[in-house]
Design a protein around this motif. Structure first.
Motif, short mmCIF file in Angstrom:
data_model
loop_
_atom_site.label_atom_id
_atom_site.label_comp_id
_atom_site.label_asym_id
_atom_site.label_seq_id
_atom_site.Cartn_x
_atom_site.Cartn_y
_atom_site.Cartn_z
N HIS A 176 -7.49 -0.25 1.42
CA HIS A 176 -7.18 1.07 1.99
C HIS A 176 -8.47 1.91 2.09
O HIS A 176 -9.24 1.98 1.13
CB HIS A 176 -6.16 1.78 1.10
CG HIS A 176 -5.64 3.03 1.73
ND1 HIS A 176 -4.56 3.03 2.57
CD2 HIS A 176 -6.07 4.30 1.67
CE1 HIS A 176 -4.33 4.26 2.98
NE2 HIS A 176 -5.25 5.05 2.46
N LEU A 206 -6.06 4.78 6.06
CA LEU A 206 -5.18 3.66 6.38
C LEU A 206 -5.81 2.36 5.90
O LEU A 206 -6.98 2.32 5.50
CB LEU A 206 -4.89 3.60 7.89
CG LEU A 206 -6.03 3.71 8.91
CD1 LEU A 206 -6.86 2.45 9.03
CD2 LEU A 206 -5.45 4.02 10.28
N CYS A 207 -5.00 1.30 5.95
CA CYS A 207 -5.51 -0.04 5.67
C CYS A 207 -5.94 -0.60 7.02
O CYS A 207 -5.09 -0.90 7.87
CB CYS A 207 -4.42 -0.88 5.03
SG CYS A 207 -4.06 -0.41 3.34
N CYS A 240 0.87 -1.17 0.00
CA CYS A 240 0.00 0.00 0.00
C CYS A 240 0.91 1.23 0.00
O CYS A 240 1.67 1.44 0.95
CB CYS A 240 -0.93 0.02 1.22
SG CYS A 240 -1.85 1.59 1.26
N CYS A 260 0.06 3.77 2.92
CA CYS A 260 0.51 3.34 4.26
C CYS A 260 2.00 3.01 4.29
O CYS A 260 2.58 2.85 5.37
CB CYS A 260 -0.29 2.11 4.70
SG CYS A 260 -2.04 2.44 4.89
ZN LIG Z 1 -3.24 1.70 3.11
#
Ligand SMILES: [Zn+2]
Ligand SMILES: C[S@@+](CC[C@H](N)C(=O)[O-])C[C@H]1O[C@@H](n2cnc3c(N)ncnc32)[C@H](O)[C@@H]1O
Ligand SMILES: [Zn+2]
Ligand SMILES: [Zn+2]
Ligand SMILES: [Zn+2]
Ligand SMILES: [Zn+2]
Ligand SMILES: [Zn+2]
Length: 493
Positions: A381, A387-388, A368, A371
């Motif tokens: 995400h 955020l994930c 990601c 992130c």
């Molecule tokens: Zn993420």
């Protein structure tokens, strides 16, 4: 100074980490830990010492009130009892037995009942025991003690869950790629063994490894510079200063070889004492640093279930939980069964930079960019949370009312004003199980206005109303461990 832990298991037992002056009494597992029993609505707030390593009193029943006056006779009896429970051979004796064992021309035997490599003079006394025979005990077999020894999995405190090959290889390859040449294995015998095998193969740069583990059966297979009998809940070396010296020597990086610690503690273990021990190891490492480098923390990988994330981060704010799911061969909840891959709740917590740990694409991880870390493919995400969000490997969904992502099985409940499982006990506000001190539902014990008063009252009464043995606390300690086990079961909720 005392560092006080928060509700460690939320069941009314708090752990009090002591520093400096006061010496805790010892059980056979080394210095005990100081606990504080807190009963809901009752005036009991008395501290006691109990075993650091065993969460089940059947395994170690050490108990002493903090303010108990222990007679000289009882101290002597206790010392004698501790001595009588020590392993039957010293590490040095095990080493010389191993040399003799390797030199045996014919007939190597391993007693499965006693979990002991036998010398010919001992065959007779073990004659009626279950035995592995000569053909089985090849050099290759001896280099994999974790396959030979029976995992101590029935015991809650040991919970010897061994890495599946692919997780162990992943860990080792990751550390090697990051340039680590020394691995301190704390409760990771299989990683230790894999490093040694990799060295024997001679295909890659050799790595040094030191195993610290409470399972003394490993002393049969490893020299004194490769294994220390160690308790990670109280940072106790059973081999005394000679053994802690082995750790110091290992941690020094004079030769320019970078060191990392990897620990996989039993999941029923308490976070605070573990963090305390790991900090002590880290501190030893820091003091041995010669160059004034920019790295101030010893690199650590702590392997633990994802739902301990808040507690681990409370102790180690610089740590990140990675999405990598650690697989075990003999975990009751997670095995590669015929039915396909079940998800493991166990993760890596580390102070390494997350983007440096490349999680395998073929196992379903992706990078990601936002992130800056590798995540599980199902961990989408969320642009609102930025955020994930998934912790448990499932795809979480955003709740606009809660303004955060939640587990897929949760629904927003209007009466509770929060997301919860559809069959949650409705009407109970989150986290308000009430106060253990006064019974009020309005606050937790930590915030109880009567807390200090109760303790003072207690002291002035000289604890006369207290039970001789903490019967309730014992059952509560058990239920703490039980609850942690149940959490593992509940992971797919
Ligand atoms: Zn993420
Ligand atoms: C969950 S298992 C981890 C094994 C690891 N996955 C492997 O395959 O190498 C926990 C390990 O910690 C060790 N252990 C349990 N209690 C301990 C203690 N109090 N101090 C040190 N080691 C302990 C066990 O013997 C076991 O090797
Ligand atoms: Zn003990
Ligand atoms: Zn035997
Ligand atoms: Zn979200
Ligand atoms: Zn919600
Ligand atoms: Zn509700």
């Amino acid at each position: 100074m005392q560092l006080k832990g928060s509700d460690e298991d939320g069941f009314g037992i708090e752990i009090v980490l002591q520093q400096g002056d006061r010496k805790a009494p010892s059980c056979v597992h080394g210095p005990t830990l100081l606990f504080e029993k807190v009963c809901k609505g009752e005036e009991k707030d008395r501290r006691f010492y109990a075993c650091s390593a065993c969460r089940d009193r059947k395994e170690c029943n050490f108990f002493q009130w903090e303010d108990d006056k222990v007679s000289e006779a009882r101290l002597l009896a206790r010392e004698e009892e501790n001595r009588s429970k020590m392993p039957r051979f010293t590490h040095q004796e095990y080493c010389s037995r191993f040399r003799k064992f390797l030199a045996l021309p014919l007939g190597r035997r391993f007693c499965q009942d006693c979990q002991l490599l036998l010398l010919p003079g001992e065959w007779e006394i073990h004659a009626s025991h279950k035995m592995s025979q000569a053909d089985d005990i090849t050099e290759a077999r001896l280099s994999r003690p974790s396959l030979m020894l029976k995992p101590l999995e029935n015991k809650k405190s040991n919970a010897q869950y061994l890495f599946a090959d692919r997780s162990c290889h992943f860990l080792l390859e990751t550390l090697a790629k990051l340039g680590y040449r020394k691995v301190l294995c704390v409760g990771t015998p299989r990683l230790h063994e894999l490093i040694k095998i990799r060295n024997q193969e001679g295909k890659s740069d050799p790595m040094k490894t030191l195993l610290l583990d409470i399972d003394f059966r490993y002393a049969q297979f490893y020299g004194q510079d490769e294994f220390c009998h160690y308790n990670m809940f109280n940072h106790h070396f059973f081999g005394g200063q000679a053994a802690s010296g082995v750790l110091r020597a290992f941690l020094s990086e004079e030769d320019g070889e970078k060191v990392i610690m990897v620990s996989d503690p039993p999941f029923g273990g308490l976070v605070k004492p573990l963090a305390h021990s790991f900090s002590q190891i880290s501190e030893t490492w820091r003091k041995l640093q010669t160059s004034e480098g920019s790295v101030v923390e010893m690199p650590i990988v702590w392997i633990f279930p994802y739902f301990f994330e808040p507690r681990i981060l409370e102790c180690f704010p610089s740590f990140t939980m990675l999405d990598y799911q650690v697989d075990y061969d003999n975990h009751p909840l997670y095995k590669h069964g015929k039915t396909g891959r079940k998800q493991s709740p166990v993760r890596l917590f580390t102070n390494l930079t997350p983007r440096d740990i490349v999680l395998p694409r073929e196992e379903g991880y992706r990078f990601c960019k936002v992130c800056q870390r590798y995540v599980w493919s199902g961990n989408k995400h969320c642009t609102k949370c930025n955020l994930c969000p998934s912790k448990d490997g499932r795809m979480w969904k955003h709740c606009s009312e809660c303004q955060k992502c939640v587990k897929p099985s949760w629904r927003h409940c209007q009466s509770c004003s929060r997301c919860a499982l559809p069959d949650h006990p409705c009407g109970n506000s989150p986290g308000l199980e009430g106060c253990f001190n006064c019974g009020s539902l309005k606050h937790k014990r930590r915030a109880c206005p009567l807390k200090d008063k109760r303790r003072a009252d207690n002291k002035s009464k000289g604890g006369r109303n207290l039970p001789k043995q903490p019967m309730k606390s014992n059952s509560k300690r058990k239920s703490g461990a039980q609850r942690r086990a149940n959490k593992l079961k509940k992971m797919t909720e």
